[in-house]
Write an enzyme that holds these catalytic residues in place. Structure first.
Site, PDB file in Angstrom:
ATOM      1  N   SER A 146      46.887  -9.038  -2.058  1.00  0.00           N
ATOM      2  CA  SER A 146      47.188  -9.158  -0.639  1.00  0.00           C
ATOM      3  C   SER A 146      47.846  -7.891  -0.116  1.00  0.00           C
ATOM      4  O   SER A 146      48.583  -7.220  -0.839  1.00  0.00           O
ATOM      5  CB  SER A 146      48.120 -10.352  -0.397  1.00  0.00           C
ATOM      6  OG  SER A 146      48.546 -10.395   0.952  1.00  0.00           O
ATOM      7  N   SER A 147      47.556  -7.602   1.125  1.00  0.00           N
ATOM      8  CA  SER A 147      48.203  -6.467   1.779  1.00  0.00           C
ATOM      9  C   SER A 147      49.523  -6.866   2.415  1.00  0.00           C
ATOM     10  O   SER A 147      50.278  -5.998   2.867  1.00  0.00           O
ATOM     11  CB  SER A 147      47.275  -5.893   2.856  1.00  0.00           C
ATOM     12  OG  SER A 147      47.020  -6.880   3.850  1.00  0.00           O
ATOM     13  N   THR A 159      37.410 -35.952 -12.992  1.00  0.00           N
ATOM     14  CA  THR A 159      36.167 -36.229 -12.281  1.00  0.00           C
ATOM     15  C   THR A 159      36.531 -36.461 -10.830  1.00  0.00           C
ATOM     16  O   THR A 159      37.535 -37.110 -10.520  1.00  0.00           O
ATOM     17  CB  THR A 159      35.454 -37.473 -12.840  1.00  0.00           C
ATOM     18  OG1 THR A 159      36.315 -38.611 -12.737  1.00  0.00           O
ATOM     19  CG2 THR A 159      35.046 -37.258 -14.297  1.00  0.00           C
ATOM     20  N   SER A 203      -6.912  -0.920  -6.707  1.00  0.00           N
ATOM     21  CA  SER A 203      -6.501  -1.256  -5.350  1.00  0.00           C
ATOM     22  C   SER A 203      -5.013  -1.551  -5.395  1.00  0.00           C
ATOM     23  O   SER A 203      -4.479  -1.933  -6.443  1.00  0.00           O
ATOM     24  CB  SER A 203      -7.265  -2.492  -4.855  1.00  0.00           C
ATOM     25  OG  SER A 203      -6.644  -3.051  -3.710  1.00  0.00           O
ATOM     26  N   THR A 204      -4.357  -1.384  -4.265  1.00  0.00           N
ATOM     27  CA  THR A 204      -2.961  -1.826  -4.196  1.00  0.00           C
ATOM     28  C   THR A 204      -2.837  -3.278  -4.642  1.00  0.00           C
ATOM     29  O   THR A 204      -1.853  -3.673  -5.272  1.00  0.00           O
ATOM     30  CB  THR A 204      -2.432  -1.684  -2.755  1.00  0.00           C
ATOM     31  OG1 THR A 204      -2.395  -0.301  -2.406  1.00  0.00           O
ATOM     32  CG2 THR A 204      -1.036  -2.287  -2.618  1.00  0.00           C
ATOM     33  N   ASN A 205      -3.874  -4.060  -4.346  1.00  0.00           N
ATOM     34  CA  ASN A 205      -3.789  -5.505  -4.545  1.00  0.00           C
ATOM     35  C   ASN A 205      -3.831  -5.940  -6.000  1.00  0.00           C
ATOM     36  O   ASN A 205      -3.551  -7.101  -6.302  1.00  0.00           O
ATOM     37  CB  ASN A 205      -4.901  -6.200  -3.771  1.00  0.00           C
ATOM     38  CG  ASN A 205      -4.839  -5.873  -2.295  1.00  0.00           C
ATOM     39  OD1 ASN A 205      -3.836  -5.367  -1.805  1.00  0.00           O
ATOM     40  ND2 ASN A 205      -5.911  -6.153  -1.579  1.00  0.00           N
ATOM     41  N   LYS A 220      51.024 -11.420  -5.088  1.00  0.00           N
ATOM     42  CA  LYS A 220      49.847 -12.295  -5.105  1.00  0.00           C
ATOM     43  C   LYS A 220      48.684 -11.594  -5.813  1.00  0.00           C
ATOM     44  O   LYS A 220      48.377 -10.445  -5.539  1.00  0.00           O
ATOM     45  CB  LYS A 220      49.440 -12.656  -3.681  1.00  0.00           C
ATOM     46  CG  LYS A 220      48.347 -13.724  -3.586  1.00  0.00           C
ATOM     47  CD  LYS A 220      48.168 -14.134  -2.118  1.00  0.00           C
ATOM     48  CE  LYS A 220      47.188 -15.287  -1.983  1.00  0.00           C
ATOM     49  NZ  LYS A 220      45.802 -14.841  -2.197  1.00  0.00           N
ATOM     50  N   THR A 259       0.827  -1.210   0.000  1.00  0.00           N
ATOM     51  CA  THR A 259       0.000   0.000   0.000  1.00  0.00           C
ATOM     52  C   THR A 259       0.861   1.260   0.000  1.00  0.00           C
ATOM     53  O   THR A 259       0.545   2.248  -0.683  1.00  0.00           O
ATOM     54  CB  THR A 259      -0.941   0.005   1.218  1.00  0.00           C
ATOM     55  OG1 THR A 259      -1.838  -1.107   1.122  1.00  0.00           O
ATOM     56  CG2 THR A 259      -1.736   1.294   1.293  1.00  0.00           C
TER      57      THR A 259
END
Length: 478
Positions: A323-324, A192, A145-147, A329, A106
């Site tokens: 990476s920090s 696999t 209607s909202t519906n 990397k 609504t």
């Protein structure tokens, strides 16, 4: 301290009077929704397709009400013009209520009614809030209607989103197909259960990716077609209360013309007002797409792992330092992000399932969550596919020598020799290769089971990647 009345206008609803910012196109009911539903932080305007769809529905209804003589032509024309502006991208910021809300949508419907009403008032030469001339409920929401408005707009917004997702899916499929052609001569060992299996080409592997993505294109089109049946005209519970006899057909026909979508009235409007089956089916389809996409990304991460202590069969484009603390990397950040999108879509499907199940009697009040999560899943999947294609797939390269090296050293190569050496001999060769660490090819030649020339002929791509036709292949040794 007295408030500055020049900054506000006074509007009234069922619960009383409230001050609404004078610059706002929304009204008192939207204001209450902003106060009540400060939950996700995601407003309706976050999904432009939904705002556009709401305006299209309102425009179609105004035309139908004009046709039936219920709405004065001048009022209908002003509403239509306001809707045209919204469809063109204007005033979207005024659609500000939270996507998660009570009231079965609504607040969303009234947000649209108020914005359209106030813009239409301006077009009529009136001030915002002069609702005696054109009212959000009486005129903009006439015969509605909202519906029936809200689920119709949701379906239309999802159709628009699925079109974009379909284009992204097609583009990704084509990019994967191009890589399949590029890598068709790169021999490698298929696996696999993460163990060596039988030879294949990297092109075959990427072609499988392309095929599984391509399968989704037709399914997404099927889902869009499923959404074309709408309950517009059913008003509150599907009975069509407060509408003219031919209103429903006129409204849907106008919406079909406005949206350029082949919409049709639901056969049973009471059932269509409460049933969420179409949304559940769409969510399941999006989950299937997400799972496929995630599996591809899992494979890309495995195939590119390393570079020295992993598979290292392919190289993904380097997008950022990984990476920090570890210099040099680089991580597979794009597939990782797509994986997370897939997990979000899977989680959304669970939320949608629970919300659909929670419906009671003639209405499902959980529709706002269903709409929110479906629109989010569609948007996320489309963005993820575009990112995967542009930032990853088109830049993938093959490490052909690494792939060939694994193939030649793999015990799995003996499977390709079964038709020529027999199962017993190939089993013995496999066991010996595992024990000594020597290659299958080396042992086969050493034991004079095949000549180097015969083995080389067998290891040609056309001999290893499918059925072999014609003369000249090695004969089965007794």
């Amino acid at each position: 301290m007295m408030s500055d009345t020049s900054c506000y206008r006074v509007e009234k609803d069922l619960l009383g009077e409230r001050q609404v910012p004078v610059v706002a196109y929304y009204g008192v009911q939207t204001l209450r929704a902003l106060e009540n539903f400060n939950i996700s932080g995601i407003p309706i305007s976050h999904f432009p397709d939904l705002v556009t769809a709401l305006a299209m529905v309102k425009q179609a209804c105004a035309r139908a009400n004009r046709d039936t003589g219920k709405l004065e032509p001048a009022q209908a024309a002003a509403i239509e013009r306001a809707c045209d502006e919204i469809i063109g991208g204007e005033l979207h910021g005024e659609f500000c209520v939270d996507m998660i809300q009570g009231g079965a949508g609504t607040s969303t419907n009234m947000n649209a009614n108020e914005v359209i009403a106030n813009r239409a008032l301006e077009l009529l030469g009136c001030e915002r809030g002069a609702y005696e001339q054109l009212h959000p409920n009486i005129h903009v929401n006439m015969s509605q209607s909202t519906n029936d408005v809200y689920p119709t707009a949701l379906r239309l917004a999802m159709v628009f989103g699925l079109r974009q997702l379909g284009r992204a899916t097609c583009a990704l499929q084509k990019a994967l197909s191009a890589k399949a052609v590029e890598f068709q001569s790169v021999l490698k060992m298929g696996r696999t259960q993460l163990q060596d299996a039988v030879p294949m080409s990297l092109g075959q592997e990427f072609n499988a990716f392309a095929t599984t993505v391509g399968e989704e294109v037709a399914r997404l089109e099927d889902m869009a077609a499923l959404l074309m049946e709408v309950n517009l005209g059913g008003t509150a519970i599907g009975t069509g209360l407060n509408t003219e006899a031919d209103y429903r057909d006129r409204a849907v026909a106008h919406l079909r013309e406005i949206s350029a979508c082949p919409l049709m009235p639901a056969a049973d409007l009471v059932e269509a007002t409460s049933d969420m089956g179409g949304f559940v089916l769409l969510s399941g389809m999006l989950k299937r797409t997400a799972i496929k996409l995630s599996k591809i990304c899992n494979d890309l991460r495995l195939l590119s792992s390393g570079p020295h202590c992993g598979f290292n069969e392919i190289n993904l484009p380097q997008k950022q330092p990984g990476s920090s603390i570890m210099p040099g990397k680089v991580n597979p950040v794009i597939p990782e992000a797509v994986n997370q999108v897939a997990f979000t879509v899977i989680g959304n499907d669970t939320a949608i399932t629970m919300a659909a199940e929670a419906g009671q009697l003639q209405l499902n009040v959980m529709e706002p969550l269903i709409g929110y999560k479906l629109l989010e899943s569609i948007r996320y999947l489309g963005a993820a596919m575009e990112s995967l294609r542009i930032d990853c797939v088109v830049g993938i390269t093959a490490n052909a020598a690494v792939c060939r090296g694994y193939l030649e050293r793999s015990v799995g190569l003996v499977t390709a020799l079964n038709p020529y050496l027999g199962y017993g001999k190939t089993s013995a060769i496999a066991q010996q290769a595992l024990q000594t660490g020597r290659s299958v090819a080396e042992l086969v030649i050493e034991e004079q089971l095949m000549t180097a020339e015969e083995l080389e002929q067998l290891l040609r791509p056309e001999s290893m990647l499918g059925p072999v036709l014609g003369e000249g292949k090695p004969r089965l040794r007794s």
